[in-house]
Design a protein around this motif. Structure first.
Motif, PDB file in Angstrom:
ATOM      1  N   UNK A 147      10.616   8.326 -14.699  1.00 53.34           N
ATOM      2  CA  UNK A 147      12.014   8.047 -14.399  1.00 53.34           C
ATOM      3  C   UNK A 147      12.123   7.578 -12.950  1.00 53.34           C
ATOM      4  N   UNK A 148      13.196   6.853 -12.636  1.00 48.34           N
ATOM      5  CA  UNK A 148      13.431   6.350 -11.282  1.00 48.34           C
ATOM      6  C   UNK A 148      14.006   7.468 -10.413  1.00 48.34           C
ATOM      7  N   UNK A 149      13.641   7.474  -9.148  1.00 45.66           N
ATOM      8  CA  UNK A 149      14.112   8.526  -8.244  1.00 45.66           C
ATOM      9  C   UNK A 149      15.140   8.023  -7.244  1.00 45.66           C
ATOM     10  N   UNK A 150      15.643   6.783  -7.415  1.00 47.73           N
ATOM     11  CA  UNK A 150      16.652   6.303  -6.467  1.00 47.73           C
ATOM     12  C   UNK A 150      17.985   7.004  -6.746  1.00 47.73           C
ATOM     13  N   UNK A 151      18.832   7.085  -5.746  1.00 57.03           N
ATOM     14  CA  UNK A 151      20.108   7.801  -5.860  1.00 57.03           C
ATOM     15  C   UNK A 151      21.009   7.221  -6.948  1.00 57.03           C
ATOM     16  N   UNK A 152      20.982   5.901  -7.135  1.00 53.45           N
ATOM     17  CA  UNK A 152      21.806   5.255  -8.157  1.00 53.45           C
ATOM     18  C   UNK A 152      21.405   5.740  -9.548  1.00 53.45           C
ATOM     19  N   UNK A 153      20.118   5.788  -9.815  1.00 51.49           N
ATOM     20  CA  UNK A 153      19.640   6.223 -11.135  1.00 51.49           C
ATOM     21  C   UNK A 153      19.814   7.728 -11.342  1.00 51.49           C
ATOM     22  N   UNK A 154      19.655   8.495 -10.290  1.00 49.16           N
ATOM     23  CA  UNK A 154      19.860   9.944 -10.411  1.00 49.16           C
ATOM     24  C   UNK A 154      21.316  10.270 -10.720  1.00 49.16           C
ATOM     25  N   UNK A 155      22.236   9.389 -10.290  1.00 54.74           N
ATOM     26  CA  UNK A 155      23.664   9.605 -10.553  1.00 54.74           C
ATOM     27  C   UNK A 155      24.048   9.232 -11.982  1.00 54.74           C
ATOM     28  N   UNK A 156      23.231   8.423 -12.662  1.00 54.03           N
ATOM     29  CA  UNK A 156      23.527   8.046 -14.052  1.00 54.03           C
ATOM     30  C   UNK A 156      22.278   8.235 -14.919  1.00 54.03           C
ATOM     31  N   UNK A 157      21.983   9.496 -15.273  1.00 53.22           N
ATOM     32  CA  UNK A 157      20.752   9.791 -16.015  1.00 53.22           C
ATOM     33  C   UNK A 157      20.669   9.141 -17.395  1.00 53.22           C
ATOM     34  N   UNK A 158      21.802   8.742 -17.993  1.00 53.66           N
ATOM     35  CA  UNK A 158      21.763   8.109 -19.312  1.00 53.66           C
ATOM     36  C   UNK A 158      21.049   6.757 -19.285  1.00 53.66           C
ATOM     37  N   UNK A 159      20.990   6.111 -18.122  1.00 55.45           N
ATOM     38  CA  UNK A 159      20.283   4.833 -17.998  1.00 55.45           C
ATOM     39  C   UNK A 159      18.890   5.006 -17.403  1.00 55.45           C
ATOM     40  N   UNK A 160      18.519   6.228 -17.104  1.00 53.22           N
ATOM     41  CA  UNK A 160      17.259   6.496 -16.421  1.00 53.22           C
ATOM     42  C   UNK A 160      16.273   7.199 -17.359  1.00 53.22           C
ATOM     43  N   UNK A 161      16.138   6.654 -18.564  1.00 53.38           N
ATOM     44  CA  UNK A 161      15.247   7.266 -19.544  1.00 53.38           C
ATOM     45  C   UNK A 161      13.966   6.454 -19.659  1.00 53.38           C
ATOM     46  N   UNK A 162      12.831   7.111 -19.862  1.00 48.56           N
ATOM     47  CA  UNK A 162      11.569   6.378 -20.000  1.00 48.56           C
ATOM     48  C   UNK A 162      11.469   5.690 -21.354  1.00 48.56           C
TER      49      UNK A 162
ATOM     50  N   UNK B 192       0.838  -1.210   0.000  1.00 47.53           N
ATOM     51  CA  UNK B 192       0.000   0.000   0.000  1.00 47.53           C
ATOM     52  C   UNK B 192       0.870   1.257   0.000  1.00 47.53           C
ATOM     53  N   UNK B 193       1.944   1.261   0.792  1.00 44.49           N
ATOM     54  CA  UNK B 193       2.843   2.418   0.859  1.00 44.49           C
ATOM     55  C   UNK B 193       3.552   2.635  -0.476  1.00 44.49           C
ATOM     56  N   UNK B 194       4.065   1.559  -1.069  1.00 38.95           N
ATOM     57  CA  UNK B 194       4.766   1.671  -2.350  1.00 38.95           C
ATOM     58  C   UNK B 194       3.811   2.146  -3.444  1.00 38.95           C
ATOM     59  N   UNK B 195       2.582   1.612  -3.452  1.00 38.57           N
ATOM     60  CA  UNK B 195       1.600   2.057  -4.448  1.00 38.57           C
ATOM     61  C   UNK B 195       1.259   3.527  -4.276  1.00 38.57           C
ATOM     62  N   UNK B 196       1.182   3.984  -3.038  1.00 36.04           N
ATOM     63  CA  UNK B 196       0.799   5.377  -2.773  1.00 36.04           C
ATOM     64  C   UNK B 196       1.940   6.352  -3.048  1.00 36.04           C
ATOM     65  N   UNK B 197       3.163   5.988  -2.663  1.00 32.07           N
ATOM     66  CA  UNK B 197       4.285   6.929  -2.731  1.00 32.07           C
ATOM     67  C   UNK B 197       5.331   6.600  -3.777  1.00 32.07           C
ATOM     68  N   UNK B 198       5.324   5.391  -4.329  1.00 29.45           N
ATOM     69  CA  UNK B 198       6.370   4.990  -5.257  1.00 29.45           C
ATOM     70  C   UNK B 198       7.598   4.547  -4.496  1.00 29.45           C
ATOM     71  N   UNK B 199       8.640   4.174  -5.214  1.00 26.45           N
ATOM     72  CA  UNK B 199       9.815   3.611  -4.556  1.00 26.45           C
ATOM     73  C   UNK B 199      10.667   4.604  -3.776  1.00 26.45           C
ATOM     74  N   UNK B 200      10.542   5.891  -4.041  1.00 28.19           N
ATOM     75  CA  UNK B 200      11.373   6.856  -3.321  1.00 28.19           C
ATOM     76  C   UNK B 200      12.847   6.647  -3.638  1.00 28.19           C
ATOM     77  N   UNK B 201      13.710   6.738  -2.642  1.00 33.22           N
ATOM     78  CA  UNK B 201      15.149   6.611  -2.874  1.00 33.22           C
ATOM     79  C   UNK B 201      15.692   5.251  -2.464  1.00 33.22           C
TER      80      UNK B 201
END
Length: 157
Positions: A89-104, A51-60
Motif C-alpha cells: 500500500x502507498x504511505x503518502x498522506x493522500x492515500x492514507x486519508x482515503x484507504x478505499x483507493x489504497x488497496x493492493x 538510490x534513496x527511493x529504491x532503499x526507502x520507498x516513496x515515504x510521504x
C-alpha cells in the motif's frame, strides 16, 4: 545533453535557456525546467535520488509515488495511480486519508502496467506506458500479489 539509463530509469538532461541550469527528465517526464547546476551534477543528483527511493520507498512525498521514478515491472499502482510495492500500500498522506483507493492488486493475472486481468484487458491507456496490450506480470509482482491475496483471505476468515 546526457541520455542514459540508471537502474531501469531513462534519464535525459538538456541545456536550459536559463543560464547555469539544465532541464531534467526521468522516464519521459519533466522534473525541472531549470535545475541549478551542470549536466554532471544533475546526473549525480538523479542517481542519489533513485538510490534513496529504491532503499526507502516513496515515504510521504506524493511526487515520489509517481511511476516514472521506478523501474518497469517492480511496482503496482493503487486506485489513486500511486506506486505501491507489489501486494503493498502507498504511505503518502493522500492515500492514507482515503484507504478505499489504497488497496493492493491481488490478481496474479493482472497486467504488468495496470490492474486489469488478461481475460478482459484489450488495449488500455496508462500514464506510464500510454496505450498498451496486456503484458505478463514480473515474478516480483506475482509474488507480492499472492502475498496480498493470502493476507486478504486471512482478514476475512
Amino acid at each position: 545533453m546526457i541520455r542514459t539509463t540508471y537502474k531501469g530509469r531513462d534519464i535525459k538532461i538538456l541545456k536550459s535557456t536559463t543560464s547555469n541550469c539544465v532541464k531534467t527528465f526521468v522516464g519521459g517526464h519533466v522534473i525541472s525546467h531549470a535545475w541549478q547546476g551542470d549536466e554532471i551534477q544533475a546526473l549525480d543528483w538523479f542517481r542519489r535520488e533513485i538510490d534513496r527511493i529504491d532503499a526507502k520507498g516513496p515515504g510521504s512525498n506524493p511526487q515520489e509515488t509517481l511511476p516514472h521514478w521506478y523501474a518497469p515491472g517492480t511496482f503496482d499502482l493503487n486506485g489513486r495511480g500511486h506506486v505501491i510495492a507489489p501486494g503493498g500500500a502507498c504511505t503518502c498522506n493522500t492515500c492514507l486519508a482515503s484507504p478505499e483507493k489504497n488497496v493492493p492488486c491481488t490478481d496474479t493475472t493482472a497486467c504488468q502496467h495496470c490492474p486489469i486481468p488478461q481475460a478482459t484487458h484489450a488495449r488500455q491507456f496508462t500514464e506510464l506506458v500510454g496505450w498498451h496490450p496486456w503484458v505478463a506480470p514480473t515474478p516480483e509482482q506475482i509474488k507480492g500479489r499472492m502475498q496480498a491475496r493470502r493476507a486478504a483471505r486471512q482478514e476475512t476468515s
